[in-house]
Design a protein around this motif. Sequence first.
Motif, mmCIF file in Angstrom:
data_model
loop_
_atom_site.group_PDB
_atom_site.id
_atom_site.type_symbol
_atom_site.label_atom_id
_atom_site.label_comp_id
_atom_site.label_asym_id
_atom_site.label_seq_id
_atom_site.Cartn_x
_atom_site.Cartn_y
_atom_site.Cartn_z
ATOM 1 N N GLY A 133 0.792 -1.220 0.000
ATOM 2 C CA GLY A 133 0.000 0.000 0.000
ATOM 3 C C GLY A 133 0.826 1.273 0.000
ATOM 4 O O GLY A 133 2.036 1.271 -0.251
ATOM 5 N N ALA A 134 0.157 2.374 0.320
ATOM 6 C CA ALA A 134 0.739 3.706 0.171
ATOM 7 C C ALA A 134 1.873 3.987 1.148
ATOM 8 O O ALA A 134 2.560 5.004 1.004
ATOM 9 N N ARG A 135 2.096 3.127 2.122
ATOM 10 C CA ARG A 135 3.161 3.418 3.081
ATOM 11 C C ARG A 135 4.553 3.351 2.464
ATOM 12 O O ARG A 135 5.519 3.785 3.094
ATOM 13 N N VAL A 136 4.657 2.839 1.232
ATOM 14 C CA VAL A 136 5.959 2.823 0.570
ATOM 15 C C VAL A 136 6.244 4.140 -0.152
ATOM 16 O O VAL A 136 7.379 4.368 -0.578
ATOM 17 N N LEU A 137 5.255 5.002 -0.299
ATOM 18 C CA LEU A 137 5.414 6.202 -1.122
ATOM 19 C C LEU A 137 6.418 7.209 -0.554
ATOM 20 O O LEU A 137 7.142 7.844 -1.328
ATOM 21 N N PRO A 138 6.485 7.435 0.771
ATOM 22 C CA PRO A 138 7.522 8.360 1.264
ATOM 23 C C PRO A 138 8.935 7.929 0.866
ATOM 24 O O PRO A 138 9.747 8.754 0.429
ATOM 25 N N LEU A 149 13.313 3.598 4.642
ATOM 26 C CA LEU A 149 11.853 3.707 4.643
ATOM 27 C C LEU A 149 11.211 2.554 3.872
ATOM 28 O O LEU A 149 10.160 2.034 4.282
ATOM 29 N N LEU A 150 11.825 2.157 2.759
ATOM 30 C CA LEU A 150 11.274 1.017 2.003
ATOM 31 C C LEU A 150 11.344 -0.266 2.815
ATOM 32 O O LEU A 150 10.391 -1.064 2.817
ATOM 33 N N VAL A 151 12.467 -0.495 3.487
ATOM 34 C CA VAL A 151 12.603 -1.694 4.311
ATOM 35 C C VAL A 151 11.575 -1.688 5.431
ATOM 36 O O VAL A 151 10.947 -2.710 5.732
ATOM 37 N N TRP A 152 11.382 -0.526 6.053
ATOM 38 C CA TRP A 152 10.376 -0.419 7.115
ATOM 39 C C TRP A 152 8.989 -0.747 6.581
ATOM 40 O O TRP A 152 8.215 -1.480 7.218
ATOM 41 N N ALA A 153 8.657 -0.233 5.399
ATOM 42 C CA ALA A 153 7.336 -0.498 4.812
ATOM 43 C C ALA A 153 7.171 -1.970 4.464
ATOM 44 O O ALA A 153 6.102 -2.556 4.671
ATOM 45 N N ALA A 154 8.240 -2.591 3.932
ATOM 46 C CA ALA A 154 8.146 -3.986 3.499
ATOM 47 C C ALA A 154 8.181 -4.958 4.665
ATOM 48 O O ALA A 154 7.830 -6.132 4.503
ATOM 49 N N ALA A 155 8.609 -4.511 5.844
ATOM 50 C CA ALA A 155 8.693 -5.410 6.997
ATOM 51 C C ALA A 155 7.329 -5.709 7.587
ATOM 52 O O ALA A 155 7.161 -6.704 8.296
ATOM 53 N N ARG A 156 6.358 -4.863 7.300
ATOM 54 C CA ARG A 156 5.012 -5.080 7.833
ATOM 55 C C ARG A 156 4.260 -6.044 6.921
ATOM 56 O O ARG A 156 4.582 -6.192 5.738
ATOM 57 N N PRO A 157 3.255 -6.753 7.436
ATOM 58 C CA PRO A 157 2.528 -7.726 6.620
ATOM 59 C C PRO A 157 1.932 -7.092 5.372
ATOM 60 O O PRO A 157 1.498 -5.933 5.382
#
Length: 211
Positions: free
Chosen positions: A151-156, A191-199
């Motif tokens: 979802g959009a959490r990868v956009l930042p 930031l990408l790693v943080w976003a991808a770490a969530r389900p």
Amino acid sequence: MSVPRWKNLTRDIVLVVAAPLVLAGFGLTHPAGLRPHNAVMWAEMHIWLLPVWPLLALGLVVPLWGRPRPDVPGVATVVAWTGAFGYACFYTGLDAVAGIGAGIAEQHGGEQRRRVVNPLFHTGDALGQAGVWCLTVAVVAASVALCLRHGARVLPGTAVLLVSCWSFFDSHIFNPRGVVTMLGFALGFGLLVWAAARPAKDGTSHARPAA
């Protein structure tokens, strides 16, 4: 024994930020231009950087870790990995030609050194720009894959990385803008790693398995 998720996240963030932070550190002492008095330092610095430049691509490999599926995110993942590979090849070529080669030519070329150094810079610039284009394509493809999954959490992270790619075209690691560019890559990859770490949105996890 399972490893806590926060430890996996910390490990992955360290993996993706290490190379850009090292490059930023080198950028603080990178000569602003190649001259006879700094030719030895110029060549030696780029010898040390030779194995570091390809590692910048880990910032896109780690968050996309895992076997690509036969779907749109899987195709985007393969495109991202291909672009990252292209970046690693072409930008390492820049380092070898305009860094090591030009530095040695400046040191030993005598009065005619610029007849050799200038074509080396021209070739190196072309290789570097090709590498940055490949990295930009990889960032876009990785963002498509991760956005479809998370979802959009990868956009930042995507926004930070695209700005960093734009700056990377002509900043290399020259201080100050090149150093800021590398810090931008470190932030964007983190930031990408943080976003991808969530389900993922489908409930699955694409995080790397614990060692």
